[in-house]
Scaffold this motif. Structure first.
Motif, mmCIF file in Angstrom:
data_model
loop_
_atom_site.group_PDB
_atom_site.id
_atom_site.type_symbol
_atom_site.label_atom_id
_atom_site.label_comp_id
_atom_site.label_asym_id
_atom_site.label_seq_id
_atom_site.Cartn_x
_atom_site.Cartn_y
_atom_site.Cartn_z
ATOM 1 N N THR A 129 0.851 -1.188 0.000
ATOM 2 C CA THR A 129 0.000 0.000 0.000
ATOM 3 C C THR A 129 0.886 1.236 0.000
ATOM 4 N N LEU A 130 0.608 2.122 -0.926
ATOM 5 C CA LEU A 130 1.362 3.366 -1.034
ATOM 6 C C LEU A 130 0.621 4.486 -0.309
ATOM 7 N N GLY A 131 1.367 5.450 0.177
ATOM 8 C CA GLY A 131 0.795 6.638 0.790
ATOM 9 C C GLY A 131 1.235 7.861 0.006
ATOM 10 N N CYS A 132 0.534 8.962 0.213
ATOM 11 C CA CYS A 132 0.886 10.175 -0.513
ATOM 12 C C CYS A 132 0.691 11.382 0.410
ATOM 13 N N SER A 133 1.657 12.273 0.374
ATOM 14 C CA SER A 133 1.583 13.511 1.153
ATOM 15 C C SER A 133 1.893 14.681 0.243
ATOM 16 N N VAL A 134 1.311 15.809 0.563
ATOM 17 C CA VAL A 134 1.612 17.042 -0.161
ATOM 18 C C VAL A 134 2.334 17.978 0.801
ATOM 19 N N ILE A 135 3.377 18.610 0.307
ATOM 20 C CA ILE A 135 4.139 19.574 1.101
ATOM 21 C C ILE A 135 3.811 20.958 0.557
ATOM 22 N N ARG A 136 3.397 21.871 1.467
ATOM 23 C CA ARG A 136 2.995 23.212 1.056
ATOM 24 C C ARG A 136 4.133 24.206 1.261
ATOM 25 N N ASN A 137 3.974 25.389 0.681
ATOM 26 C CA ASN A 137 5.001 26.429 0.801
ATOM 27 C C ASN A 137 5.091 27.008 2.210
ATOM 28 N N THR A 145 -5.357 11.694 -0.389
ATOM 29 C CA THR A 145 -5.747 10.505 -1.146
ATOM 30 C C THR A 145 -5.851 10.917 -2.603
ATOM 31 N N PRO A 146 -4.802 10.628 -3.368
ATOM 32 C CA PRO A 146 -4.811 11.040 -4.783
ATOM 33 C C PRO A 146 -5.532 10.019 -5.655
ATOM 34 N N ALA A 147 -5.640 10.339 -6.915
ATOM 35 C CA ALA A 147 -6.064 9.361 -7.914
ATOM 36 C C ALA A 147 -4.788 8.640 -8.341
ATOM 37 N N TRP A 148 -4.729 7.347 -8.122
ATOM 38 C CA TRP A 148 -3.539 6.558 -8.436
ATOM 39 C C TRP A 148 -3.647 5.964 -9.827
ATOM 40 N N SER A 149 -2.506 5.806 -10.476
ATOM 41 C CA SER A 149 -2.468 5.072 -11.741
ATOM 42 C C SER A 149 -1.076 4.505 -11.945
ATOM 43 N N ILE A 150 -1.013 3.488 -12.821
ATOM 44 C CA ILE A 150 0.279 2.922 -13.189
ATOM 45 C C ILE A 150 0.666 3.543 -14.512
ATOM 46 N N ASP A 158 -1.564 -4.208 -10.705
ATOM 47 C CA ASP A 158 -2.822 -3.459 -10.653
ATOM 48 C C ASP A 158 -2.740 -2.503 -9.468
ATOM 49 N N ILE A 159 -3.477 -1.409 -9.550
ATOM 50 C CA ILE A 159 -3.521 -0.461 -8.431
ATOM 51 C C ILE A 159 -4.960 -0.045 -8.184
ATOM 52 N N LYS A 160 -5.320 0.062 -6.925
ATOM 53 C CA LYS A 160 -6.672 0.478 -6.535
ATOM 54 C C LYS A 160 -6.639 1.937 -6.079
ATOM 55 N N ASP A 161 -7.820 2.546 -5.942
ATOM 56 C CA ASP A 161 -7.931 3.944 -5.506
ATOM 57 C C ASP A 161 -7.303 4.186 -4.133
ATOM 58 N N THR A 162 -7.198 3.132 -3.332
ATOM 59 C CA THR A 162 -6.639 3.271 -1.985
ATOM 60 C C THR A 162 -5.113 3.286 -1.976
ATOM 61 N N THR A 175 9.808 -3.624 -13.587
ATOM 62 C CA THR A 175 9.706 -2.321 -12.908
ATOM 63 C C THR A 175 8.427 -1.655 -13.357
ATOM 64 N N ILE A 176 7.691 -1.130 -12.408
ATOM 65 C CA ILE A 176 6.495 -0.351 -12.728
ATOM 66 C C ILE A 176 6.697 1.056 -12.209
ATOM 67 N N THR A 177 6.023 1.994 -12.826
ATOM 68 C CA THR A 177 6.049 3.395 -12.363
ATOM 69 C C THR A 177 4.636 3.765 -11.971
ATOM 70 N N VAL A 178 4.489 4.181 -10.731
ATOM 71 C CA VAL A 178 3.183 4.576 -10.194
ATOM 72 C C VAL A 178 3.144 6.086 -10.108
ATOM 73 N N GLN A 179 1.989 6.655 -10.422
ATOM 74 C CA GLN A 179 1.853 8.102 -10.289
ATOM 75 C C GLN A 179 0.612 8.464 -9.478
ATOM 76 N N ALA A 180 0.736 9.558 -8.776
ATOM 77 C CA ALA A 180 -0.365 10.100 -7.979
ATOM 78 C C ALA A 180 -0.810 11.379 -8.652
ATOM 79 N N LEU A 181 -2.084 11.488 -8.935
ATOM 80 C CA LEU A 181 -2.620 12.674 -9.611
ATOM 81 C C LEU A 181 -3.542 13.445 -8.673
#
Length: 181
Positions: A129-137, A145-150, A158-162, A175-181
């Motif tokens: 399970t991947l996590g995602c954080s945003v760093i602000r100025n 909770t971003p929209a995930w995709s490979i 495969d990747i789920k919304d979680t 190797t796969i590349t995962v992105q958070a949108l």
């Protein structure tokens, strides 16, 4: 004649401020880099003092700038996400005018970086399970909770919304590349 005593009197009268208060003072709250202040020119002013504080009164406020021949100022030292009160006063060779009413302004706190966290390897049939954080100025880091995709390797996982990534049954290392949108 008696030369040992004499009297002399002087009358002193207080002079009211001879310079007007800055009018039409505005402060922006829509910039990510500065609070932009502007005001109408005061007749006979040679300059303006700009004061800033976080309280509703000038107690604790500090002079942050003195400008001459200008009716605008960009406060680039304001901390993003903090609301400030600003006061201005005009001056000339005769002295200082009264302070303007306070005006609020702030620099917007906006995302400047996205950080993905979690395990970086797995075997066929396993999940992570991947996590995602945003760093602000303003330095604040918050989980989102971003929209995930490979991006690369959709044949291998495969990747789920979680953020749950599951590896498919494969024979070789991939190797796969995962992105958070």
């Amino acid at each position: 004649p008696d030369f040992h005593s004499t009297s002399f009197s002087v009358s002193l009268t207080a002079t009211p401020s001879v310079i007007d208060v800055p009018a039409n003072v505005t402060a922006s709250s829509d910039s990510t880099t500065a609070v932009n202040l502007s005001w109408s020119a005061v007749e006979d002013a040679t300059g303006y003092e700009i004061w800033r504080g976080t309280g509703s009164t000038r107690n604790g406020a500090s002079r942050i700038a003195t400008v001459e021949d200008a009716t605008a100022y960009a406060d680039k030292t304001a901390t993003p996400g903090t609301t400030y009160n600003y006061w201005l006063r005009a001056y000339n060779d005769d002295g200082y005018g009264e302070f303007s009413a306070s005006i609020k302004g702030m620099v917007l706190a906006v995302p400047i970086a996205l950080e993905i966290s979690g395990e970086t390897s797995m075997c066929a049939g396993q999940s992570i399970t991947l996590g995602c954080s945003v760093i602000r100025n303003d330095g604040i880091c918050e989980k989102i909770t971003p929209a995930w995709s490979i991006k690369n390797g959709t044949d291998y996982a495969d990747i789920k919304d979680t953020g749950l990534v599951t590896a498919r049954g494969i024979d070789t290392e991939q190797t796969i590349t995962v992105q958070a949108l």
